[in-house]
Enzyme design. Structure first.
Site, PDB file in Angstrom:
ATOM      1  NE  ARG A 123      -3.672   0.323   2.019  1.00  0.00           N
ATOM      2  CZ  ARG A 123      -4.471  -0.526   2.663  1.00  0.00           C
ATOM      3  NH1 ARG A 123      -4.211  -0.403   4.006  1.00  0.00           N
ATOM      4  NH2 ARG A 123      -5.295  -1.538   2.062  1.00  0.00           N
ATOM      5  CE1 TYR A 124       0.769   4.332   4.609  1.00  0.00           C
ATOM      6  CE2 TYR A 124       1.021   1.967   5.297  1.00  0.00           C
ATOM      7  CZ  TYR A 124       0.315   3.254   5.372  1.00  0.00           C
ATOM      8  OH  TYR A 124      -0.670   3.605   6.280  1.00  0.00           O
ATOM      9  NE  ARG A 127       5.342   2.297   6.072  1.00  0.00           N
ATOM     10  CZ  ARG A 127       4.981   3.502   5.683  1.00  0.00           C
ATOM     11  NH1 ARG A 127       5.736   3.748   4.483  1.00  0.00           N
ATOM     12  NH2 ARG A 127       3.966   4.264   5.925  1.00  0.00           N
ATOM     13  CB  CYS A 136      -3.896 -15.944  15.808  1.00  0.00           C
ATOM     14  SG  CYS A 136      -3.671 -14.834  14.681  1.00  0.00           S
ATOM     15  CB  CYS A 140      -8.242 -10.662  18.828  1.00  0.00           C
ATOM     16  SG  CYS A 140      -6.412 -10.641  19.257  1.00  0.00           S
ATOM     17  CB  CYS A 143      -9.542 -10.334  14.446  1.00  0.00           C
ATOM     18  SG  CYS A 143      -8.600 -10.739  12.898  1.00  0.00           S
ATOM     19  NE  ARG A 145      -4.522  -8.103   8.034  1.00  0.00           N
ATOM     20  CZ  ARG A 145      -3.236  -7.663   8.478  1.00  0.00           C
ATOM     21  NH1 ARG A 145      -2.952  -8.532   9.285  1.00  0.00           N
ATOM     22  NH2 ARG A 145      -2.775  -6.615   8.422  1.00  0.00           N
ATOM     23  CG  ASP A 304     -10.829  -1.886  11.419  1.00  0.00           C
ATOM     24  OD1 ASP A 304     -11.802  -2.945  11.617  1.00  0.00           O
ATOM     25  OD2 ASP A 304      -9.568  -2.525  11.213  1.00  0.00           O
ATOM     26  CG  ASP A 341      -5.438   1.202   8.815  1.00  0.00           C
ATOM     27  OD1 ASP A 341      -5.086   1.832   7.726  1.00  0.00           O
ATOM     28  OD2 ASP A 341      -4.793   0.164   9.052  1.00  0.00           O
ATOM     29  CE  LYS A 348      -1.076   1.099  10.472  1.00  0.00           C
ATOM     30  NZ  LYS A 348      -0.717   0.379   9.233  1.00  0.00           N
TER      31      LYS A 348
HETATM   32  C1  LIG Z   1       0.271  -0.224   9.083  1.00  0.00           C
HETATM   33  C2  LIG Z   1       0.598  -0.752   7.606  1.00  0.00           C
HETATM   34  C3  LIG Z   1       2.024  -0.737   7.307  1.00  0.00           C
HETATM   35  C4  LIG Z   1       2.999  -0.148   8.175  1.00  0.00           C
HETATM   36  O1  LIG Z   1       2.804   1.294   8.376  1.00  0.00           O
HETATM   37  P1  LIG Z   1       3.803   1.999   9.273  1.00  0.00           P
HETATM   38  O2  LIG Z   1       2.878   3.385   9.600  1.00  0.00           O
HETATM   39  O3  LIG Z   1       4.991   2.084   8.694  1.00  0.00           O
HETATM   40  O4  LIG Z   1       3.721   1.165  10.747  1.00  0.00           O
HETATM   41  C5  LIG Z   1       2.423  -0.926   6.035  1.00  0.00           C
HETATM   42  N1  LIG Z   1       1.447  -1.684   5.147  1.00  0.00           N
HETATM   43  C6  LIG Z   1      -0.092  -1.682   5.534  1.00  0.00           C
HETATM   44  C7  LIG Z   1      -0.858  -2.341   4.772  1.00  0.00           C
HETATM   45  C8  LIG Z   1      -0.393  -1.342   6.743  1.00  0.00           C
HETATM   46  O5  LIG Z   1      -1.688  -1.292   6.985  1.00  0.00           O
END
Ligand SMILES: *Cc1c(COP(=O)(O)O)cnc(C)c1O
Length: 439
Positions: A123-124, A127, A136, A140, A143, A145, A304, A341, A348
């Site tokens: 998404r980002y 990362r 798990c 939870c 959850c 997911r 969420d 989120d 986020k």
């Molecule tokens: C939370 C999340 C991350 C990591 O985000 P950070 O703000 O760097 O901790 C990466 N990908 C997805 C899809 C996420 O939900």
């Protein structure tokens, strides 16, 4: 709480006979073999009873997410007030889970849509989430997911993980990989070691993070063998999920100490849950206990919009009230970032009380945590640097040979000197559609 108290001994003996020992109880395999999956067992172990009608509705909830509680986590429940117990509420179903609100979604964060290959959510820019397990130790009830966990048909197999690794090898922009799930520590030591090793071979991956709730629900998973494996693959970051100070027991502390001593920076993600921790004093006690154990509170999540969680949701105002009670009132590093989120997959979004009251070109008016209103005088002269994003020409010495200059995106791009963009406009903006039609 001692590591093997009377209550725990009693539960252990009911589960596996009078010869059960401390060594059994603290062995994560013993805990896994004795996971509690049905309502009868909970009634028997906690010596409580549900009315037939409630029981029927509880059984229906188990179709949504199975019941799974480790003997250890169950032993933390206060049976005399179990209906209000934060451990019970997080692990035992509630008939309210059957209520699906109008705007509830099965995949509110659109993780499946941002998935270039099975198992990866990208998404980002730099990362990714790498879902290496969908199981798990404890499920939870809150959850996000739910759609995936416990579904034996969607356990990521070795082939899926291989494909995820292949994707990462060919994605040089990814510098940070989060192993997630499910719980990655559900995998065997050898398999986890192999995945970490394969990730480490990829040059552009600078850090690996592990997101696991094991220190909370099964701290005995964090044993010396595991820690030796993790240590080999440093720099690793470890994020866990404590929601209530009661979860930080002697056993949990021992697990956290092992991880911190192995050099892994520890973080914690808390979900704000009605009836569990929606109280500034509880969250403050929680963050204090976390930092005492060398865990940095990382995120406080607004609950969420996953299906069946409406009974857990608080208004956003509750989160802001909690942040107001932390910022300035306690150590800066004990304060998490409060985030929503974004439904639909926007990632986020941080939220905070407002501290900026007003500003002119000469002064900024601010308020502090006590309500004191103060001013900050802006500099009389400031030579703005025109940034064309060509760092070689700049007098600020970035001098990073490997500085990969990525293009600016989003609001960063609007602020940038080197782009002409003046606005960000939704694709289906009616006003612009009208213009196009007129042409
Ligand atoms: C939370 C999340 C991350 C990591 O985000 P950070 O703000 O760097 O901790 C990466 N990908 C997805 C899809 C996420 O939900």
């Amino acid at each position: 709480m001692s590591i093997y108290n009377e209550k725990q001994q009693k539960i252990a003996k009911k589960l596996s006979g009078s010869k059960t020992t401390y060594a059994d109880w603290t062995d994560w395999n013993w805990q896994m073999q004795h996971i509690i999956h049905d309502i009868d067992q909970v009634e028997n172990l906690l010596e409580i009873n549900f009315e037939p009608e409630e029981r029927q509705r509880l059984l229906e909830t188990l179709d949504k997410i199975p019941l799974s509680i480790t003997p250890y986590y169950l032993s933390l429940i206060d049976r005399d007030d179990f209906h209000n117990d934060p451990i019970f509420k997080q692990s035992f179903p509630c008939p309210d889970e059957l209520e699906i609100d109008r705007l509830d979604m099965s995949d509110p964060l659109a993780e499946d849509q941002d998935s270039p290959v099975a198992g990866i959510t990208h998404r980002y820019p730099d990362r990714v989430l790498f879902h290496v397990s969908n199981l798990c130790a404890m499920y939870c009830r809150h959850c996000t997911r739910k759609r995936k966990v416990g579904d034996r048909d969607s356990i990521p197999d070795r082939q899926t993980v291989e494909k995820g690794l292949e994707y990462l090898r060919n994605a040089p922009e990814v510098r940070d990989v989060l192993l997630s799930g499910g719980d990655p520590l559900m995998l065997s030591d050898d398999y986890l070691d192999w995945i970490l090793g394969e990730l480490r071979k990829i040059k552009h991956i600078q850090i690996i993070r592990i997101g696991s709730r094991m220190p909370v629900v099964l701290p005995y998973r964090v044993n010396d063998t595991l820690v030796d494996i993790l240590k080999k693959h440093n720099p690793l970051w470890f994020n866990t999920h404590f929601n209530h100070p009661r979860e930080i027991t002697a056993s949990a502390r021992q697990a956290l100490q092992k991880l911190a001593d192995a050099g892994l920076p520890l973080g914690n993600q808390t979900v704000l849950l009605a009836g569990v921790n929606d109280c500034p004093r509880i969250i403050k006690a929680l963050v204090h206990r976390l930092v005492e154990n060398r865990i940095r509170p990382y995120y406080l999540y607004q609950c969420d919009l996953s299906e069946g969680l409406s009974h857990f949701r608080t208004p956003v105002g509750k989160g802001i009230e909690i942040m107001e009670s932390l910022i300035g009132h306690t150590s800066g590093f004990a304060v998490p970032t409060y985030v929503i989120d974004a439904p639909g997959g926007g990632g986020k979004i941080p939220l905070s009380p407002n501290y900026l009251i007003s500003l002119s070109t000469n002064k900024v008016v601010l308020r502090n945590y006590e309500g004191v209103i103060t001013t900050y005088k802006e500099p009389d002269s400031y030579q703005p640097i025109f940034c064309n994003r060509k760092c070689d020409d700049c007098k600020l010495q970035l001098n990073l040979t490997d500085a990969e200059e990525q293009d600016a995106t989003g609001i960063e791009k609007l602020l940038s000197d080197s782009y002409d963009d003046i606005s960000l406009t939704p694709e289906d903006n009616v006003r612009l559609e009208r213009r196009n039609n007129d042409e």
